[in-house]
Design a protein around this motif. Sequence first.
Motif, PDB file in Angstrom:
ATOM      1  N   SER A 187     -43.090  -5.693  -4.629  1.00 61.79           N
ATOM      2  CA  SER A 187     -43.639  -4.723  -3.670  1.00 61.79           C
ATOM      3  C   SER A 187     -43.479  -3.289  -4.146  1.00 61.79           C
ATOM      4  N   VAL A 188     -42.454  -3.018  -4.979  1.00 54.49           N
ATOM      5  CA  VAL A 188     -42.236  -1.655  -5.478  1.00 54.49           C
ATOM      6  C   VAL A 188     -42.807  -1.481  -6.889  1.00 54.49           C
ATOM      7  N   GLY A 189     -43.566  -2.468  -7.362  1.00 61.81           N
ATOM      8  CA  GLY A 189     -44.241  -2.334  -8.644  1.00 61.81           C
ATOM      9  C   GLY A 189     -43.412  -2.655  -9.856  1.00 61.81           C
ATOM     10  N   ALA A 190     -42.323  -3.404  -9.672  1.00 61.75           N
ATOM     11  CA  ALA A 190     -41.463  -3.769 -10.805  1.00 61.75           C
ATOM     12  C   ALA A 190     -41.908  -5.091 -11.428  1.00 61.75           C
ATOM     13  N   ASN A 191     -41.596  -5.246 -12.695  1.00 62.03           N
ATOM     14  CA  ASN A 191     -41.730  -6.528 -13.373  1.00 62.03           C
ATOM     15  C   ASN A 191     -40.502  -7.365 -13.079  1.00 62.03           C
ATOM     16  N   ILE A 192     -40.550  -8.644 -13.441  1.00 62.48           N
ATOM     17  CA  ILE A 192     -39.487  -9.578 -13.075  1.00 62.48           C
ATOM     18  C   ILE A 192     -38.784 -10.133 -14.305  1.00 62.48           C
ATOM     19  N   LEU A 193     -37.454 -10.067 -14.274  1.00 59.84           N
ATOM     20  CA  LEU A 193     -36.579 -10.764 -15.211  1.00 59.84           C
ATOM     21  C   LEU A 193     -35.967 -11.941 -14.471  1.00 59.84           C
ATOM     22  N   SER A 194     -36.024 -13.144 -15.043  1.00 63.10           N
ATOM     23  CA  SER A 194     -35.445 -14.284 -14.358  1.00 63.10           C
ATOM     24  C   SER A 194     -34.892 -15.275 -15.368  1.00 63.10           C
ATOM     25  N   THR A 195     -34.150 -16.247 -14.876  1.00 63.00           N
ATOM     26  CA  THR A 195     -33.595 -17.278 -15.735  1.00 63.00           C
ATOM     27  C   THR A 195     -33.376 -18.558 -14.937  1.00 63.00           C
ATOM     28  N   PRO A 196     -33.686 -19.697 -15.533  1.00 57.93           N
ATOM     29  CA  PRO A 196     -33.356 -20.971 -14.887  1.00 57.93           C
ATOM     30  C   PRO A 196     -31.887 -21.351 -15.059  1.00 57.93           C
ATOM     31  N   LEU A 197     -31.092 -20.486 -15.705  1.00 57.02           N
ATOM     32  CA  LEU A 197     -29.685 -20.791 -16.016  1.00 57.02           C
ATOM     33  C   LEU A 197     -29.628 -22.098 -16.805  1.00 57.02           C
ATOM     34  N   SER A 198     -28.858 -23.067 -16.328  1.00 53.66           N
ATOM     35  CA  SER A 198     -28.758 -24.352 -17.028  1.00 53.66           C
ATOM     36  C   SER A 198     -29.484 -25.473 -16.295  1.00 53.66           C
ATOM     37  N   ALA A 199     -30.329 -25.094 -15.336  1.00 54.05           N
ATOM     38  CA  ALA A 199     -31.016 -26.095 -14.513  1.00 54.05           C
ATOM     39  C   ALA A 199     -32.069 -26.850 -15.335  1.00 54.05           C
ATOM     40  N   ASP A 217     -48.599 -12.148  -2.112  1.00 51.52           N
ATOM     41  CA  ASP A 217     -48.275 -11.424  -0.888  1.00 51.52           C
ATOM     42  C   ASP A 217     -48.428  -9.909  -1.024  1.00 51.52           C
ATOM     43  N   HIS A 218     -48.639  -9.433  -2.254  1.00 51.13           N
ATOM     44  CA  HIS A 218     -48.777  -7.987  -2.474  1.00 51.13           C
ATOM     45  C   HIS A 218     -50.003  -7.702  -3.334  1.00 51.13           C
ATOM     46  N   PRO A 219     -51.180  -7.979  -2.808  1.00 48.55           N
ATOM     47  CA  PRO A 219     -52.412  -7.748  -3.581  1.00 48.55           C
ATOM     48  C   PRO A 219     -52.659  -6.273  -3.876  1.00 48.55           C
ATOM     49  N   GLU A 220     -51.971  -5.404  -3.154  1.00 52.63           N
ATOM     50  CA  GLU A 220     -52.153  -3.968  -3.378  1.00 52.63           C
ATOM     51  C   GLU A 220     -51.458  -3.484  -4.655  1.00 52.63           C
ATOM     52  N   VAL A 221     -50.611  -4.341  -5.248  1.00 56.13           N
ATOM     53  CA  VAL A 221     -49.820  -3.957  -6.428  1.00 56.13           C
ATOM     54  C   VAL A 221     -50.440  -4.592  -7.673  1.00 56.13           C
ATOM     55  N   PRO A 222     -50.624  -3.847  -8.763  1.00 60.30           N
ATOM     56  CA  PRO A 222     -51.101  -4.461 -10.002  1.00 60.30           C
ATOM     57  C   PRO A 222     -50.177  -5.587 -10.440  1.00 60.30           C
ATOM     58  N   ARG A 223     -50.760  -6.651 -10.983  1.00 62.26           N
ATOM     59  CA  ARG A 223     -49.962  -7.815 -11.352  1.00 62.26           C
ATOM     60  C   ARG A 223     -48.869  -7.415 -12.350  1.00 62.26           C
ATOM     61  N   PRO A 224     -47.610  -7.718 -12.013  1.00 66.78           N
ATOM     62  CA  PRO A 224     -46.512  -7.364 -12.926  1.00 66.78           C
ATOM     63  C   PRO A 224     -46.351  -8.417 -14.028  1.00 66.78           C
ATOM     64  N   ARG A 225     -45.418  -8.160 -14.926  1.00 66.63           N
ATOM     65  CA  ARG A 225     -45.085  -9.123 -15.973  1.00 66.63           C
ATOM     66  C   ARG A 225     -43.892  -9.956 -15.538  1.00 66.63           C
ATOM     67  N   PHE A 226     -43.772 -11.124 -16.167  1.00 70.24           N
ATOM     68  CA  PHE A 226     -42.766 -12.111 -15.783  1.00 70.24           C
ATOM     69  C   PHE A 226     -42.036 -12.577 -17.041  1.00 70.24           C
ATOM     70  N   MET A 227     -40.761 -12.225 -17.144  1.00 68.33           N
ATOM     71  CA  MET A 227     -39.925 -12.653 -18.273  1.00 68.33           C
ATOM     72  C   MET A 227     -38.957 -13.733 -17.823  1.00 68.33           C
ATOM     73  N   MET A 228     -38.716 -14.696 -18.695  1.00 68.66           N
ATOM     74  CA  MET A 228     -37.731 -15.726 -18.413  1.00 68.66           C
ATOM     75  C   MET A 228     -36.835 -15.909 -19.638  1.00 68.66           C
ATOM     76  N   GLN A 229     -35.532 -16.051 -19.391  1.00 70.23           N
ATOM     77  CA  GLN A 229     -34.545 -16.151 -20.470  1.00 70.23           C
ATOM     78  C   GLN A 229     -33.754 -17.454 -20.366  1.00 70.23           C
ATOM     79  N   ARG A 230     -33.488 -18.054 -21.513  1.00 71.09           N
ATOM     80  CA  ARG A 230     -32.581 -19.199 -21.613  1.00 71.09           C
ATOM     81  C   ARG A 230     -31.714 -19.035 -22.856  1.00 71.09           C
ATOM     82  N   ARG A 231     -30.535 -19.641 -22.827  1.00 68.18           N
ATOM     83  CA  ARG A 231     -29.757 -19.737 -24.072  1.00 68.18           C
ATOM     84  C   ARG A 231     -30.587 -20.505 -25.088  1.00 68.18           C
ATOM     85  N   THR A 232     -30.605 -19.988 -26.317  1.00 63.01           N
ATOM     86  CA  THR A 232     -31.499 -20.520 -27.339  1.00 63.01           C
ATOM     87  C   THR A 232     -30.756 -20.722 -28.645  1.00 63.01           C
ATOM     88  N   CYS A 233     -31.016 -21.842 -29.281  1.00 63.09           N
ATOM     89  CA  CYS A 233     -30.496 -22.109 -30.621  1.00 63.09           C
ATOM     90  C   CYS A 233     -31.495 -23.020 -31.331  1.00 63.09           C
TER      91      CYS A 233
END
Length: 359
Positions: A187-199, A217-233
């Motif tokens: 709603s405030v125009g931020a992008n999203i950082l998220s993680t599934p953790l170990s799920a 739910d917020h069509p008035e806001v330009p589509r933000p970006r969506f980042m997802m992080q996991r432990r990686t090896c």
Amino acid sequence: MKFAVSLTMERFSPDAPMSRVKNNLLELARIADEGGFETLWTAEHHTIECTISPNPFQTLTWLGQHTDQIRLGTSTLVAPYWSPIRLAGEAALCDHLTDGRLEFGIARGSYQYEFDRMAGGMPQQEGVAYLKELVPAVRKLWQGDYAHNGQYWNFPLATAVPKPLQQPHPPIWVAARDPGTFDWAISVGANILSTPLSAPAAEIQVLADKFEKAVADHPEVPRPRFMMQRRTCVYDRPEDWQLAVQHSMDYGRTFENLMQNIGAVREGFPEAVPFESVKGKDNYNPDNIRKNLMFGTPDEVIEKLLAYEAAGVDQYCLGLTFNLPFELQKKTLRLFVDEVMPFFAAREQDRQRAVGSGR
């Protein structure tokens, strides 16, 4: 889908000299920059040696002098530890010192151990209220003169000095897992950082559904970006999975200590809680860890990443800070650059050709 890496200086023994820790981070950052990663993210943490980053702006400014293209992000600043004026000014200065490469990531904070020392013992869950007051105030200070009369901060007319190099401001990212934070951040125009953790992998789509609902739910806001992080090896041989899994399990027991405030921390080194305290949990089952986290050969990793791409993830972030041996961290980055990223680059080229031909 673009790719990022999360890196932070880490020590798990007093025998590890800071000079080596610092140089290891720099070497990894250079590999990521030369390899074409979009963003390098680094965290804010205090009083714990396993994540050495009391001010990520300092770390990013330093790395900015030794890299050319990679964007440099805070993942994440801890809202209750900052004042709006100081945060606006330090972020803007970092943006200038990195030639406009700053990505501004912020969160409510996580470890209760830190909150006891940095925020007067307030429950870390209450940090979200600070987050919601801080972000709009910082944005207004970046714009010009602004006076603030809020619940947590009050100040007369002031502005950020300097103003950011990027206009109107650096991209803002908010760490989110619960629906309410997704909704507010978008709603405030931020992008999203998220993680599934170990799920399990199903959590990827759960988070994606929360993101898509908030976007809808917020069509008035330009589509933000969506980042997802996991432990990686990433490793050469399928049988090499055990080393990655063992390090993840050991690091997880340290994480339990800090999150739940249930173990000792001596000279900045958190003790891993006894395995018996977590034994039996699904996210400490070695087979589950191998399957759920981004562990595997390049072919196995590509197969796992397709689920993130299908869920609409714009940027996948390699979480490398969990006490992996340094040579394995380097191998992970190099295998990712040489064998994983080209697969997704080719897919993107195929899509663009298809669009261009009208198919």
